[in-house]
Design a protein around this motif. Structure first.
Motif, PDB file in Angstrom:
ATOM      1  N   SER A  66       0.822  -1.205   0.000  1.00  0.00           N
ATOM      2  CA  SER A  66       0.000   0.000   0.000  1.00  0.00           C
ATOM      3  C   SER A  66       0.865   1.267   0.000  1.00  0.00           C
ATOM      4  N   GLY A  67       0.579   2.155  -0.938  1.00  0.00           N
ATOM      5  CA  GLY A  67       1.257   3.439  -0.993  1.00  0.00           C
ATOM      6  C   GLY A  67       2.586   3.450  -1.717  1.00  0.00           C
ATOM      7  N   VAL A  68       3.041   2.297  -2.163  1.00  0.00           N
ATOM      8  CA  VAL A  68       4.337   2.237  -2.862  1.00  0.00           C
ATOM      9  C   VAL A  68       4.157   2.681  -4.311  1.00  0.00           C
ATOM     10  N   PRO A  69       4.976   3.612  -4.759  1.00  0.00           N
ATOM     11  CA  PRO A  69       4.822   4.129  -6.136  1.00  0.00           C
ATOM     12  C   PRO A  69       5.023   3.040  -7.175  1.00  0.00           C
ATOM     13  N   ASP A  70       4.351   3.230  -8.331  1.00  0.00           N
ATOM     14  CA  ASP A  70       4.419   2.175  -9.345  1.00  0.00           C
ATOM     15  C   ASP A  70       5.733   2.155 -10.120  1.00  0.00           C
ATOM     16  N   ARG A  71       6.663   3.043  -9.781  1.00  0.00           N
ATOM     17  CA  ARG A  71       8.000   2.934 -10.384  1.00  0.00           C
ATOM     18  C   ARG A  71       8.785   1.748  -9.801  1.00  0.00           C
ATOM     19  N   PHE A  72       8.299   1.196  -8.694  1.00  0.00           N
ATOM     20  CA  PHE A  72       8.908   0.012  -8.097  1.00  0.00           C
ATOM     21  C   PHE A  72       8.203  -1.237  -8.622  1.00  0.00           C
ATOM     22  N   SER A  73       8.992  -2.221  -9.049  1.00  0.00           N
ATOM     23  CA  SER A  73       8.410  -3.483  -9.473  1.00  0.00           C
ATOM     24  C   SER A  73       9.319  -4.636  -9.081  1.00  0.00           C
ATOM     25  N   GLY A  74       8.711  -5.780  -8.835  1.00  0.00           N
ATOM     26  CA  GLY A  74       9.462  -6.962  -8.462  1.00  0.00           C
ATOM     27  C   GLY A  74       9.129  -8.106  -9.402  1.00  0.00           C
ATOM     28  N   SER A  75      10.124  -8.955  -9.618  1.00  0.00           N
ATOM     29  CA  SER A  75       9.911 -10.116 -10.480  1.00  0.00           C
ATOM     30  C   SER A  75      10.801 -11.245 -10.014  1.00  0.00           C
ATOM     31  N   GLY A  76      10.602 -12.405 -10.646  1.00  0.00           N
ATOM     32  CA  GLY A  76      11.449 -13.544 -10.343  1.00  0.00           C
ATOM     33  C   GLY A  76      10.655 -14.760  -9.927  1.00  0.00           C
ATOM     34  N   SER A  77      11.380 -15.826  -9.682  1.00  0.00           N
ATOM     35  CA  SER A  77      10.747 -17.071  -9.252  1.00  0.00           C
ATOM     36  C   SER A  77      11.789 -17.993  -8.653  1.00  0.00           C
ATOM     37  N   GLY A  78      11.324 -18.954  -7.865  1.00  0.00           N
ATOM     38  CA  GLY A  78      12.223 -19.970  -7.330  1.00  0.00           C
ATOM     39  C   GLY A  78      13.273 -19.412  -6.395  1.00  0.00           C
ATOM     40  N   THR A  79      14.455 -19.169  -6.946  1.00  0.00           N
ATOM     41  CA  THR A  79      15.571 -18.687  -6.131  1.00  0.00           C
ATOM     42  C   THR A  79      16.163 -17.373  -6.640  1.00  0.00           C
ATOM     43  N   ASP A  80      15.668 -16.859  -7.739  1.00  0.00           N
ATOM     44  CA  ASP A  80      16.233 -15.649  -8.348  1.00  0.00           C
ATOM     45  C   ASP A  80      15.189 -14.552  -8.493  1.00  0.00           C
ATOM     46  N   PHE A  81      15.501 -13.396  -7.942  1.00  0.00           N
ATOM     47  CA  PHE A  81      14.526 -12.319  -7.890  1.00  0.00           C
ATOM     48  C   PHE A  81      15.186 -10.982  -8.212  1.00  0.00           C
TER      49      PHE A  81
ATOM     50  N   SER B 248      11.991   2.059 -12.003  1.00  0.00           N
ATOM     51  CA  SER B 248      11.973   2.488 -13.415  1.00  0.00           C
ATOM     52  C   SER B 248      12.659   3.845 -13.604  1.00  0.00           C
ATOM     53  N   ARG B 249      12.428   4.745 -12.666  1.00  0.00           N
ATOM     54  CA  ARG B 249      13.057   6.076 -12.728  1.00  0.00           C
ATOM     55  C   ARG B 249      13.355   6.494 -11.288  1.00  0.00           C
ATOM     56  N   VAL B 250      14.609   6.438 -10.938  1.00  0.00           N
ATOM     57  CA  VAL B 250      15.000   6.709  -9.554  1.00  0.00           C
ATOM     58  C   VAL B 250      14.762   8.172  -9.199  1.00  0.00           C
ATOM     59  N   GLU B 251      14.210   8.380  -8.020  1.00  0.00           N
ATOM     60  CA  GLU B 251      14.026   9.728  -7.495  1.00  0.00           C
ATOM     61  C   GLU B 251      14.884   9.895  -6.229  1.00  0.00           C
ATOM     62  N   ALA B 252      15.094  11.145  -5.846  1.00  0.00           N
ATOM     63  CA  ALA B 252      15.959  11.441  -4.694  1.00  0.00           C
ATOM     64  C   ALA B 252      15.464  10.747  -3.429  1.00  0.00           C
TER      65      ALA B 252
END
Lengths: 112, 117
Positions: free
Chosen positions: A61-76, A81-85
């Motif tokens: 909740s409240g986390v901007p959509d520029r953050f995303s996570g992916s992966g499976s098993g043991t690798d993530f 997408s665009r780093v802010e200060a």
């Protein structure tokens, strides 16, 4: 116990540019074909950690959509997408498929 | 809103014990478990244990087994973490955190425990 590793351990990023952090676990975090128990936290300077991503790819909740996570098993992977200060701090991955919960060593992100 | 407020910084001598409190507000305390995590200087976050706030059942990391006791007082909406036989290696910031539908979604502000002779 499950060992979590992260790369890189530090990252210097120009504002507006993307960033990516890798996390690997010593065993699979997928539970019997159901959920994958991998989480991402950000610890800003002088603050406690805050949950960013749960179960690999779900923004908290409240986390901007520029953050995303992916992966499976043991690798993530965590991507910004665009780093802010305000994104500076240390990013940790954590597993909760078994006790003890264990964290990665952290990736320190700062702004160029 | 949800708040976990921890007790203040402590300075202890080697061999002593410390007890840190974590008082919850903004939700029903017994709805969710409380976990304890510590962070020694320059080290990664380290999970210590958790308590079922309903029945008081606990689980501890093997690393701290025998030295840590987590308890709660439901009437005060407060969880406690007591660590005994302190050494300099226990110098750290200790956090409590709530486990709701996802792990560790809200954290206390942290309590610095310094162990020094």
């Amino acid at each position: 116990e499950i060992v979590m590793t992260q790369t890189p351990l530090s990252l210097s990023v120009t504002p507006g540019q993307p960033a990516s952090i890798s996390c690997k676990s010593s065993q699979s975090l997928l539970q019997s074909g159901r959920k994958t128990y991998l989480y991402w936290y950000l610890q800003k300077p002088g603050q406690p950690p805050q949950l960013l991503i749960y179960e690999v790819s779900n923004r908290f909740s409240g986390v901007p959509d520029r953050f995303s996570g992916s992966g499976s098993g043991t690798d993530f992977t965590l991507k910004i997408s665009r780093v802010e200060a305000e994104d500076v701090g240390v990013y940790y991955c954590m597993q909760s498929i078994e006790l003890p919960f264990t964290f990665g060593p952290g990736t320190k992100v700062d702004i160029k | 809103q949800v708040q976990l407020v921890q007790s203040g910084a402590e300075v202890k001598k080697p061999g002593a014990s410390v007890k840190v409190s974590c008082t919850a507000s903004g939700y029903t305390f017994t709805t969710y478990a409380i976990h304890w995590v510590r962070q020694a200087p320059g080290q990664r976050l380290e999970w210590m244990g958790w308590i079922n706030t309903v029945n008081g059942n606990t689980k501890y990391s093997q690393k701290f087994q025998g030295r840590v006791t987590i308890s709660r007082d439901t009437s005060a909406s407060t969880a406690y973490m007591e660590l005994s036989s302190l050494t300099s290696e226990d110098t750290a910031v200790y956090y409590c955190a709530r486990y709701s539908s996802v792990p560790l979604d809200d954290w206390g502000q942290g309590t610095l425990v310094t162990v020094s002779s």
